[in-house]
Write a protein that holds these residues in place. Structure first.
Motif, PDB file in Angstrom:
ATOM      1  N   GLN A 154     -30.109 -25.219   9.072  1.00  0.00           N
ATOM      2  CA  GLN A 154     -31.081 -24.858   8.046  1.00  0.00           C
ATOM      3  C   GLN A 154     -32.441 -25.218   8.642  1.00  0.00           C
ATOM      4  OE1 GLN A 154     -30.579 -26.780   4.259  1.00  0.00           O
ATOM      5  NE2 GLN A 154     -32.484 -25.961   3.491  1.00  0.00           N
ATOM      6  N   ALA A 155     -33.151 -24.221   9.112  1.00  0.00           N
ATOM      7  CA  ALA A 155     -34.398 -24.436   9.846  1.00  0.00           C
ATOM      8  C   ALA A 155     -35.486 -25.018   8.961  1.00  0.00           C
ATOM      9  CB  ALA A 155     -34.879 -23.123  10.453  1.00  0.00           C
ATOM     10  N   ALA A 156     -36.271 -25.892   9.552  1.00  0.00           N
ATOM     11  CA  ALA A 156     -37.414 -26.477   8.863  1.00  0.00           C
ATOM     12  C   ALA A 156     -38.446 -25.386   8.599  1.00  0.00           C
ATOM     13  CB  ALA A 156     -38.033 -27.572   9.724  1.00  0.00           C
ATOM     14  N   ALA A 157     -39.169 -25.542   7.522  1.00  0.00           N
ATOM     15  CA  ALA A 157     -40.144 -24.525   7.135  1.00  0.00           C
ATOM     16  C   ALA A 157     -41.438 -24.596   7.929  1.00  0.00           C
ATOM     17  CB  ALA A 157     -40.458 -24.668   5.649  1.00  0.00           C
ATOM     18  N   ARG A 158     -41.667 -25.683   8.623  1.00  0.00           N
ATOM     19  CA  ARG A 158     -42.938 -25.827   9.322  1.00  0.00           C
ATOM     20  C   ARG A 158     -42.964 -25.038  10.629  1.00  0.00           C
ATOM     21  NH1 ARG A 158     -43.857 -31.822  10.888  1.00  0.00           N
ATOM     22  NH2 ARG A 158     -43.226 -32.176   8.771  1.00  0.00           N
ATOM     23  N   GLY A 159     -44.082 -24.449  10.913  1.00  0.00           N
ATOM     24  CA  GLY A 159     -44.354 -23.841  12.202  1.00  0.00           C
ATOM     25  C   GLY A 159     -43.384 -22.785  12.686  1.00  0.00           C
ATOM     26  N   GLN A 160     -43.712 -22.224  13.811  1.00  0.00           N
ATOM     27  CA  GLN A 160     -42.862 -21.204  14.415  1.00  0.00           C
ATOM     28  C   GLN A 160     -42.276 -21.671  15.731  1.00  0.00           C
ATOM     29  OE1 GLN A 160     -45.639 -18.010  14.890  1.00  0.00           O
ATOM     30  NE2 GLN A 160     -46.405 -18.750  16.818  1.00  0.00           N
ATOM     31  N   GLU A 161     -42.734 -22.807  16.224  1.00  0.00           N
ATOM     32  CA  GLU A 161     -42.281 -23.277  17.532  1.00  0.00           C
ATOM     33  C   GLU A 161     -41.521 -24.583  17.394  1.00  0.00           C
ATOM     34  OE1 GLU A 161     -45.900 -23.546  19.698  1.00  0.00           O
ATOM     35  OE2 GLU A 161     -46.176 -21.387  19.735  1.00  0.00           O
ATOM     36  N   PHE A 162     -40.294 -24.570  17.859  1.00  0.00           N
ATOM     37  CA  PHE A 162     -39.486 -25.766  17.888  1.00  0.00           C
ATOM     38  C   PHE A 162     -39.139 -26.032  19.347  1.00  0.00           C
ATOM     39  CE2 PHE A 162     -38.268 -23.761  13.760  1.00  0.00           C
ATOM     40  CZ  PHE A 162     -38.994 -24.635  12.965  1.00  0.00           C
ATOM     41  N   VAL A 163     -38.986 -27.291  19.710  1.00  0.00           N
ATOM     42  CA  VAL A 163     -38.750 -27.666  21.100  1.00  0.00           C
ATOM     43  C   VAL A 163     -37.347 -28.228  21.250  1.00  0.00           C
ATOM     44  CG1 VAL A 163     -39.519 -29.148  22.998  1.00  0.00           C
ATOM     45  CG2 VAL A 163     -41.196 -28.148  21.422  1.00  0.00           C
ATOM     46  N   LEU A 164     -36.645 -27.743  22.264  1.00  0.00           N
ATOM     47  CA  LEU A 164     -35.321 -28.240  22.607  1.00  0.00           C
ATOM     48  C   LEU A 164     -35.384 -28.733  24.045  1.00  0.00           C
ATOM     49  CD1 LEU A 164     -32.288 -28.443  21.716  1.00  0.00           C
ATOM     50  CD2 LEU A 164     -31.959 -26.313  22.980  1.00  0.00           C
ATOM     51  N   ASP A 165     -35.049 -29.993  24.269  1.00  0.00           N
ATOM     52  CA  ASP A 165     -35.040 -30.539  25.623  1.00  0.00           C
ATOM     53  C   ASP A 165     -33.762 -30.067  26.313  1.00  0.00           C
ATOM     54  OD1 ASP A 165     -34.998 -32.013  27.956  1.00  0.00           O
ATOM     55  OD2 ASP A 165     -35.659 -33.867  26.992  1.00  0.00           O
ATOM     56  N   THR A 166     -33.887 -29.032  27.112  1.00  0.00           N
ATOM     57  CA  THR A 166     -32.715 -28.410  27.738  1.00  0.00           C
ATOM     58  C   THR A 166     -32.052 -29.297  28.784  1.00  0.00           C
ATOM     59  OG1 THR A 166     -34.123 -27.231  29.303  1.00  0.00           O
ATOM     60  CG2 THR A 166     -33.495 -26.060  27.275  1.00  0.00           C
ATOM     61  N   HIS A 167     -32.700 -30.379  29.155  1.00  0.00           N
ATOM     62  CA  HIS A 167     -32.048 -31.357  30.033  1.00  0.00           C
ATOM     63  C   HIS A 167     -30.755 -31.848  29.381  1.00  0.00           C
ATOM     64  CE1 HIS A 167     -31.492 -34.819  32.656  1.00  0.00           C
ATOM     65  NE2 HIS A 167     -31.359 -35.553  31.563  1.00  0.00           N
ATOM     66  N   TYR A 168     -30.776 -32.001  28.070  1.00  0.00           N
ATOM     67  CA  TYR A 168     -29.614 -32.473  27.326  1.00  0.00           C
ATOM     68  C   TYR A 168     -28.684 -31.340  26.913  1.00  0.00           C
ATOM     69  CZ  TYR A 168     -32.259 -36.791  26.990  1.00  0.00           C
ATOM     70  OH  TYR A 168     -32.954 -37.931  27.290  1.00  0.00           O
ATOM     71  N   TYR A 169     -29.131 -30.105  27.060  1.00  0.00           N
ATOM     72  CA  TYR A 169     -28.371 -28.921  26.637  1.00  0.00           C
ATOM     73  C   TYR A 169     -28.293 -27.906  27.792  1.00  0.00           C
ATOM     74  CZ  TYR A 169     -29.133 -30.847  21.980  1.00  0.00           C
ATOM     75  OH  TYR A 169     -29.164 -31.664  20.877  1.00  0.00           O
ATOM     76  N   PRO A 170     -27.578 -28.240  28.858  1.00  0.00           N
ATOM     77  CA  PRO A 170     -27.564 -27.364  30.045  1.00  0.00           C
ATOM     78  C   PRO A 170     -26.963 -25.980  29.807  1.00  0.00           C
ATOM     79  CG  PRO A 170     -25.925 -29.096  30.248  1.00  0.00           C
ATOM     80  CD  PRO A 170     -26.743 -29.419  29.024  1.00  0.00           C
ATOM     81  N   ASP A 171     -26.136 -25.819  28.785  1.00  0.00           N
ATOM     82  CA  ASP A 171     -25.522 -24.512  28.511  1.00  0.00           C
ATOM     83  C   ASP A 171     -26.515 -23.513  27.922  1.00  0.00           C
ATOM     84  OD1 ASP A 171     -23.066 -25.424  29.400  1.00  0.00           O
ATOM     85  OD2 ASP A 171     -22.461 -26.097  27.404  1.00  0.00           O
ATOM     86  N   THR A 172     -27.686 -23.980  27.556  1.00  0.00           N
ATOM     87  CA  THR A 172     -28.675 -23.120  26.920  1.00  0.00           C
ATOM     88  C   THR A 172     -29.130 -21.978  27.824  1.00  0.00           C
ATOM     89  OG1 THR A 172     -29.459 -25.037  25.694  1.00  0.00           O
ATOM     90  CG2 THR A 172     -30.887 -23.125  25.707  1.00  0.00           C
TER      91      THR A 172
ATOM     92  N   TRP B 259     -26.628 -19.130  27.977  1.00  0.00           N
ATOM     93  CA  TRP B 259     -26.568 -18.481  26.670  1.00  0.00           C
ATOM     94  C   TRP B 259     -27.759 -17.546  26.483  1.00  0.00           C
ATOM     95  CZ3 TRP B 259     -29.734 -19.495  22.229  1.00  0.00           C
ATOM     96  CH2 TRP B 259     -29.304 -18.852  21.077  1.00  0.00           C
ATOM     97  N   LEU B 260     -28.950 -18.006  26.839  1.00  0.00           N
ATOM     98  CA  LEU B 260     -30.141 -17.158  26.715  1.00  0.00           C
ATOM     99  C   LEU B 260     -30.063 -15.933  27.616  1.00  0.00           C
ATOM    100  CD1 LEU B 260     -32.928 -19.860  26.486  1.00  0.00           C
ATOM    101  CD2 LEU B 260     -32.187 -18.290  24.681  1.00  0.00           C
ATOM    102  N   VAL B 261     -29.601 -16.106  28.830  1.00  0.00           N
ATOM    103  CA  VAL B 261     -29.444 -14.965  29.745  1.00  0.00           C
ATOM    104  C   VAL B 261     -28.476 -13.953  29.160  1.00  0.00           C
ATOM    105  CG1 VAL B 261     -28.519 -14.275  32.002  1.00  0.00           C
ATOM    106  CG2 VAL B 261     -30.072 -16.228  31.832  1.00  0.00           C
ATOM    107  N   SER B 262     -27.389 -14.416  28.558  1.00  0.00           N
ATOM    108  CA  SER B 262     -26.429 -13.475  27.970  1.00  0.00           C
ATOM    109  C   SER B 262     -27.052 -12.710  26.802  1.00  0.00           C
ATOM    110  CB  SER B 262     -25.160 -14.205  27.514  1.00  0.00           C
ATOM    111  OG  SER B 262     -25.391 -14.962  26.355  1.00  0.00           O
ATOM    112  N   LEU B 263     -27.938 -13.340  26.047  1.00  0.00           N
ATOM    113  CA  LEU B 263     -28.619 -12.644  24.953  1.00  0.00           C
ATOM    114  C   LEU B 263     -29.565 -11.564  25.490  1.00  0.00           C
ATOM    115  CD1 LEU B 263     -29.646 -15.529  22.523  1.00  0.00           C
ATOM    116  CD2 LEU B 263     -27.818 -13.868  22.222  1.00  0.00           C
TER     117      LEU B 263
END
Length: 61
Positions: free
Chosen positions: A33-51, A54-58
């Motif tokens: 359930q996404a927060a209502a603030r802003g349009q930019e959220f940050v994900l530290d991909t160091h902790y999420y290497p599968d990202t 996944w993005l390339v497949s999209l």
């Protein structure tokens, strides 16, 4: 989203989404359930290497 997005004690959540009640996980997916603030959220991909794969497949579709 894919289940690897689910935060844990060793993986910080997407910025502005630290409340556990925002996240629901099944075996293969995560619902956020996404927060209502802003349009930019940050994900530290160091902790999420599968990202990256996944993005390339999209983008290839």
């Amino acid at each position: 989203m894919p289940s690897f997005f689910y935060p844990s004690s060793d993986k910080p959540p997407l910025s502005y989404h630290s409340k556990p009640e925002r996240w629901q996980k099944t075996n293969t997916q995560v619902t956020l359930q996404a927060a209502a603030r802003g349009q930019e959220f940050v994900l530290d991909t160091h902790y999420y290497p599968d990202t990256a794969a996944w993005l390339v497949s999209l983008l290839r579709h």
